[in-house]
Scaffold this motif. Structure first.
Motif, PDB file in Angstrom:
ATOM      1  N   GLN A  39       0.899  -0.483   0.202  1.00 37.33           N
ATOM      2  CA  GLN A  39      -0.231  -0.197   0.158  1.00 37.33           C
ATOM      3  C   GLN A  39       1.123   0.897  -0.169  1.00 37.33           C
ATOM      4  O   GLN A  39       0.095   2.799  -0.253  1.00 37.33           O
ATOM      5  CB  GLN A  39      -0.838   0.050   1.403  1.00 37.33           C
ATOM      6  CG  GLN A  39      -1.801  -1.108   1.407  1.00 37.33           C
ATOM      7  CD  GLN A  39      -2.371  -1.510  -0.070  1.00 37.33           C
ATOM      8  OE1 GLN A  39      -2.719  -1.050  -0.514  1.00 37.33           O
ATOM      9  NE2 GLN A  39      -2.228  -3.121  -0.432  1.00 37.33           N
ATOM     10  N   LYS A  78      -5.673  -0.492   5.263  1.00 38.63           N
ATOM     11  CA  LYS A  78      -6.484  -2.099   3.813  1.00 38.63           C
ATOM     12  C   LYS A  78      -6.787  -2.693   5.109  1.00 38.63           C
ATOM     13  O   LYS A  78      -6.739  -2.899   6.216  1.00 38.63           O
ATOM     14  CB  LYS A  78      -5.334  -2.819   3.448  1.00 38.63           C
ATOM     15  CG  LYS A  78      -5.557  -3.696   2.679  1.00 38.63           C
ATOM     16  CD  LYS A  78      -4.374  -4.782   2.652  1.00 38.63           C
ATOM     17  CE  LYS A  78      -5.004  -5.840   1.924  1.00 38.63           C
ATOM     18  NZ  LYS A  78      -3.948  -7.044   1.487  1.00 38.63           N
ATOM     19  N   ASN A 120      -9.816  -7.533   1.505  1.00 39.26           N
ATOM     20  CA  ASN A 120      -9.401  -7.053   0.114  1.00 39.26           C
ATOM     21  C   ASN A 120     -10.644  -5.417   0.082  1.00 39.26           C
ATOM     22  O   ASN A 120     -10.019  -5.266  -1.340  1.00 39.26           O
ATOM     23  CB  ASN A 120     -10.368  -7.886  -1.067  1.00 39.26           C
ATOM     24  CG  ASN A 120     -11.965  -7.712  -0.403  1.00 39.26           C
ATOM     25  OD1 ASN A 120     -12.377  -7.102   0.069  1.00 39.26           O
ATOM     26  ND2 ASN A 120     -12.394  -7.676  -2.145  1.00 39.26           N
ATOM     27  N   ARG A 121     -10.464  -4.385   0.482  1.00 42.69           N
ATOM     28  CA  ARG A 121     -10.461  -2.919   0.770  1.00 42.69           C
ATOM     29  C   ARG A 121      -9.238  -2.046   0.987  1.00 42.69           C
ATOM     30  O   ARG A 121      -9.194  -2.392   1.950  1.00 42.69           O
ATOM     31  CB  ARG A 121     -11.887  -3.110   1.128  1.00 42.69           C
ATOM     32  CG  ARG A 121     -12.884  -3.666   0.125  1.00 42.69           C
ATOM     33  CD  ARG A 121     -14.205  -3.642   0.776  1.00 42.69           C
ATOM     34  NE  ARG A 121     -15.049  -2.253   0.596  1.00 42.69           N
ATOM     35  CZ  ARG A 121     -15.376  -1.959  -0.957  1.00 42.69           C
ATOM     36  NH1 ARG A 121     -15.679  -3.156  -1.771  1.00 42.69           N
ATOM     37  NH2 ARG A 121     -15.458  -0.705  -1.079  1.00 42.69           N
ATOM     38  N   ARG A 175      -9.398   2.241   2.301  1.00 37.63           N
ATOM     39  CA  ARG A 175     -10.351   2.873   2.224  1.00 37.63           C
ATOM     40  C   ARG A 175      -8.842   3.926   2.608  1.00 37.63           C
ATOM     41  O   ARG A 175      -7.571   4.139   3.120  1.00 37.63           O
ATOM     42  CB  ARG A 175     -10.742   3.066   4.173  1.00 37.63           C
ATOM     43  CG  ARG A 175     -11.362   4.229   4.760  1.00 37.63           C
ATOM     44  CD  ARG A 175     -11.858   4.755   5.855  1.00 37.63           C
ATOM     45  NE  ARG A 175     -13.672   3.972   4.965  1.00 37.63           N
ATOM     46  CZ  ARG A 175     -14.337   3.482   6.192  1.00 37.63           C
ATOM     47  NH1 ARG A 175     -13.546   3.832   7.681  1.00 37.63           N
ATOM     48  NH2 ARG A 175     -15.393   3.134   5.574  1.00 37.63           N
ATOM     49  N   ASP A 188     -13.684   4.434  -0.396  1.00 37.85           N
ATOM     50  CA  ASP A 188     -13.478   3.070  -0.600  1.00 37.85           C
ATOM     51  C   ASP A 188     -12.948   2.467  -1.396  1.00 37.85           C
ATOM     52  O   ASP A 188     -14.201   2.030  -2.702  1.00 37.85           O
ATOM     53  CB  ASP A 188     -14.354   2.542   0.647  1.00 37.85           C
ATOM     54  CG  ASP A 188     -14.639   3.204   1.908  1.00 37.85           C
ATOM     55  OD1 ASP A 188     -13.414   2.887   2.208  1.00 37.85           O
ATOM     56  OD2 ASP A 188     -15.993   3.770   3.189  1.00 37.85           O
ATOM     57  N   GLY A 189     -12.973   1.449  -1.640  1.00 38.83           N
ATOM     58  CA  GLY A 189     -12.681   0.726  -3.236  1.00 38.83           C
ATOM     59  C   GLY A 189     -11.773  -0.284  -2.629  1.00 38.83           C
ATOM     60  O   GLY A 189     -11.455  -0.952  -1.804  1.00 38.83           O
ATOM     61  N   ALA A 190     -12.701  -1.196  -3.874  1.00 40.17           N
ATOM     62  CA  ALA A 190     -11.993  -2.928  -3.758  1.00 40.17           C
ATOM     63  C   ALA A 190     -10.227  -3.229  -4.305  1.00 40.17           C
ATOM     64  O   ALA A 190     -10.328  -1.704  -5.323  1.00 40.17           O
ATOM     65  CB  ALA A 190     -12.954  -3.539  -4.415  1.00 40.17           C
ATOM     66  N   LEU A 191      -9.604  -4.165  -3.994  1.00 36.96           N
ATOM     67  CA  LEU A 191      -7.965  -4.273  -4.737  1.00 36.96           C
ATOM     68  C   LEU A 191      -8.328  -4.996  -5.788  1.00 36.96           C
ATOM     69  O   LEU A 191      -7.177  -5.470  -6.139  1.00 36.96           O
ATOM     70  CB  LEU A 191      -7.044  -5.144  -3.152  1.00 36.96           C
ATOM     71  CG  LEU A 191      -7.317  -3.978  -2.114  1.00 36.96           C
ATOM     72  CD1 LEU A 191      -6.767  -4.995  -0.987  1.00 36.96           C
ATOM     73  CD2 LEU A 191      -6.234  -3.139  -2.365  1.00 36.96           C
ATOM     74  N   GLU A 192      -9.301  -5.027  -6.391  1.00 36.10           N
ATOM     75  CA  GLU A 192      -9.487  -5.948  -7.658  1.00 36.10           C
ATOM     76  C   GLU A 192      -8.465  -5.337  -9.062  1.00 36.10           C
ATOM     77  O   GLU A 192      -7.600  -5.671  -9.543  1.00 36.10           O
ATOM     78  CB  GLU A 192     -10.891  -6.464  -7.974  1.00 36.10           C
ATOM     79  CG  GLU A 192     -11.829  -7.010  -7.418  1.00 36.10           C
ATOM     80  CD  GLU A 192     -11.992  -6.540  -5.898  1.00 36.10           C
ATOM     81  OE1 GLU A 192     -11.664  -5.437  -5.830  1.00 36.10           O
ATOM     82  OE2 GLU A 192     -12.358  -7.937  -5.822  1.00 36.10           O
ATOM     83  N   ASP A 193      -9.022  -3.745  -8.882  1.00 38.12           N
ATOM     84  CA  ASP A 193      -7.594  -3.205 -10.002  1.00 38.12           C
ATOM     85  C   ASP A 193      -7.782  -1.555  -9.232  1.00 38.12           C
ATOM     86  O   ASP A 193      -8.172  -0.904  -9.122  1.00 38.12           O
ATOM     87  CB  ASP A 193      -8.786  -2.844 -11.246  1.00 38.12           C
ATOM     88  CG  ASP A 193      -8.334  -1.697 -12.342  1.00 38.12           C
ATOM     89  OD1 ASP A 193      -6.841  -1.635 -12.051  1.00 38.12           O
ATOM     90  OD2 ASP A 193      -8.644  -2.039 -13.527  1.00 38.12           O
ATOM     91  N   LEU A 229      -8.798   1.923  -9.198  1.00 42.86           N
ATOM     92  CA  LEU A 229      -8.853   2.718  -7.830  1.00 42.86           C
ATOM     93  C   LEU A 229      -8.403   4.183  -7.436  1.00 42.86           C
ATOM     94  O   LEU A 229      -8.520   5.057  -7.134  1.00 42.86           O
ATOM     95  CB  LEU A 229      -8.705   1.622  -6.753  1.00 42.86           C
ATOM     96  CG  LEU A 229      -9.073   2.343  -5.568  1.00 42.86           C
ATOM     97  CD1 LEU A 229      -9.817   2.579  -5.525  1.00 42.86           C
ATOM     98  CD2 LEU A 229      -9.193   1.215  -4.044  1.00 42.86           C
TER      99      LEU A 229
END
Length: 593
Positions: free
Chosen positions: A219, A277, A280-281, A283, A303-308, A312
């Motif tokens: 991160q 972190k 898998n999200r 902030r 807030d967002g997901a770590l997929e991409d 993000l």
């Protein structure tokens, strides 16, 4: 009742077991509370620049200019209460619980505060231990590097009637909070000092490295990359002086005081934030601070997901850059208002003009025009002043009597902006709108607004004016995308009415009249003194077959603009397909040609 939305440091306090204390000896407990307020609580609040918003029996709601002030005040009161309760039996002790939060509040015209910022502070107070202080994560982040505090991390707590869990920290009272000694960046000890830098001649900002609050090295790269992108995005705002990455990153990993950062880097504003972190999200928190006073101008979390991770990063960068520009401009306008008239330069005069254009009505635009003319007398090549003065003349022409001199003057100022080759996205977009409306130069206007958005795709002003140009040019898809993006980036912008109007015009083009009514009504609510918005609302109602509902809207239109005539929509650049359809609705209501 008028209201103002702002970011504030809120403190809510309450007496532990007040009902029990009052039941045992109400007269004595009231006398002791009055004495505490007069000789301890109120003087301490005053020392730390607090404002008592209201008393709630045994409790108080207090607003502070910074979280640091709120925490210092709370600790001083709580430590004093330890001394005052010494020797008293437990059943006679007055003990306070205190909750502190930094968040969004609504200030009513009478000074009262409401909103989530108040609600969260109040709920934090209820979970405190007697004599304790609870901070939200947003509040704690502001003081962790500036005060020596003994802290208990309580993790995420589900507070009553608050939808999302709040990360809570408890202060261990009994230990004084003192400001940490400031150590200039790059120094090896407090004995070394750095010279203070003078502020540049335009607004200036430093973006500090965002703190990695997760302990996850991955991160760290995300946070650093996002800050670099934010610096790049802010650099596209040409009226803003942005400190380079190499200078602001010397503070990485260090506890800093924004006031000292402002003096060392010579900036008026500081943007700081953090990344946390959870699973898998991610902030991300960010806050904009006036360096000299420590006053918070804006704060938010994302807030967002770590997929991409890269997507993000781009989303957060866009949102932060988009909201910082209008926040800084509001602060700069207030600063210019406070300057003495003899000290005003061209930039200050421009800033004084901007608020008077909010209604988009001739009487206010005349006041703005005087400031802008004075600005141009000091700096004849000032693109932003030329653009706003061009818009003033568009206002005079469209709503002030169709004077040909106003048309010519507006086009002249707008062409000056475009011909100057300026890279000021806001100025270009306003100039594009003016030549579209007054000169019917659709192709030139579209080229200019596209250039504005290529210079700064997160410029809310360019997006708002662009949405109107595309809508009135019949390009409903582009109008919709620009309008929605503008509202997402800067939802409380004075130009928000433009996006709602653009969405309404796009809906009319697609013959979705009930939807158009809704959008146009929102436009009128966003700027209730702008007469033309009531025309669009009334015409949409008529097209939707709701003529009776349109009658009071027409009445309001004519109250604001008695000389209104339908010819205006054929004298400006609006394409016939749009103008004719709105005119059809207006004719159903008997509006004058």
């Amino acid at each position: 009742m008028s209201e103002v939305r702002k970011i504030a440091a809120i403190l809510v306090s309450d007496v532990v077991g007040y009902s029990r204390l009052a039941g045992a000896d109400e007269e004595r407990i009231l006398a002791r509370l009055r004495a505490l307020r007069s000789d301890l609580i109120d003087p301490t609040i005053a020392v730390y620049h607090g404002r008592v918003v209201k008393r709630t029996g045994d409790g108080s709601l207090v607003e502070f200019r910074s979280v640091v002030d709120a925490v210092r005040c709370a600790i001083e009161v709580q430590n004093s209460m330890i001394e005052r309760n010494a020797g008293l039996p437990a059943e006679r002790r007055i003990e306070f619980r205190v909750g502190i939060h930094l968040g969004d509040v609504v200030e009513e015209s009478d000074g009262d505060l409401m909103g989530d910022g108040v609600n969260i502070a109040a709920r934090l107070q209820t979970i405190c231990d007697p004599g304790g202080i609870c901070l939200s994560e947003q509040a704690y982040w502001q003081v962790k590097a500036r005060l020596d505090l003994a802290i208990n991390d309580r993790g995420d707590v589900q507070l009553k009637n608050i939808i999302e869990p709040v990360h809570v920290y408890s202060l261990l009272v009994g230990i004084s909070a003192q400001a940490k000694p400031a150590t200039p960046a790059g120094s090896t000890g407090p004995e070394k000092t750095s010279p203070w830098l003078a502020l540049p001649d335009k607004p200036s900002i430093a973006v500090l490295p965002f703190q990695n609050m997760s302990g996850d090295p991955e991160q760290e790269y995300f946070a650093d990359g996002m800050v670099e992108d934010i610096i790049t995005g802010l650099s596209r705002i040409k009226w803003l002086f942005v400190i380079a990455r190499n200078s602001s990153f010397v503070y990485k990993g260090k506890a800093v005081d924004v006031r000292q950062v402002g003096r060392e880097l010579g900036v008026r504003y500081v943007l700081e934030g953090g990344v946390r972190k959870a699973g898998n999200r991610l902030r991300i928190t960010a806050q904009l601070v006036e360096a000299e006073t420590g006053t918070h101008l804006w704060a938010d979390r994302y807030d967002g997901a770590l997929e991409d991770i890269f997507d993000l990063q781009d989303q957060i960068t866009e949102k932060v850059v988009g909201v910082v520009e209008p926040s800084l401009q509001r602060s700069e306008i207030e600063r210019a208002r406070q300057k003495r008239p003899e000290n005003l330069d061209a930039y200050d005069l421009y800033l004084r003009a901007v608020p008077h254009m909010a209604t988009v009505m001739p009487a206010d635009a005349k006041i703005a025009a005087r400031f802008l003319q004075d600005a141009l007398s000091l700096d004849p090549n000032y693109a932003a002043a030329h653009a706003r003065l061009a818009w003033c003349h568009e206002i005079f022409f469209v709503r002030g009597g169709f004077n040909e001199a106003d048309r010519v003057a507006g086009i002249g100022h707008a062409r000056s902006v475009i011909a100057s080759g300026t890279d000021d996205a806001s100025a270009l977009a306003i100039a594009a709108f003016t030549i579209f409306m007054l000169g019917k130069e659709q192709e030139a206007a579209l080229i200019a607004v596209e250039r504005a958005l290529s210079l700064n795709s997160s410029c809310a002003t360019a997006l708002y004016f662009g949405s109107l140009i595309y809508a009135f040019a019949g390009q409903d898809a582009k109008a919709t995308s620009n309008a929605e993006r503008a509202l997402r980036l800067s939802p409380f912008d004075p130009m928000a009415f433009a996006a709602h109007l653009a969405l309404g015009a796009a809906a009319v083009q697609q013959k979705r009249y009930d939807e158009a009514v809704s959008h146009c009504a929102r436009a009128a609510q966003a700027n209730p003194l702008f007469s033309t918005l009531y025309f669009f609302q009334a015409a949409s109602l008529a097209l939707a077959g709701r003529q009776e509902e349109a009658r009071p809207v027409v009445q309001r239109l004519l109250e604001l603009e008695p000389g209104f005539r339908l010819r205006v929509f054929f004298d400006v650049g609006m394409v016939p397909a749009i103008a004719d359809r709105f005119a059809d609705g207006a004719r159903m209501l008997g509006l004058p040609e």
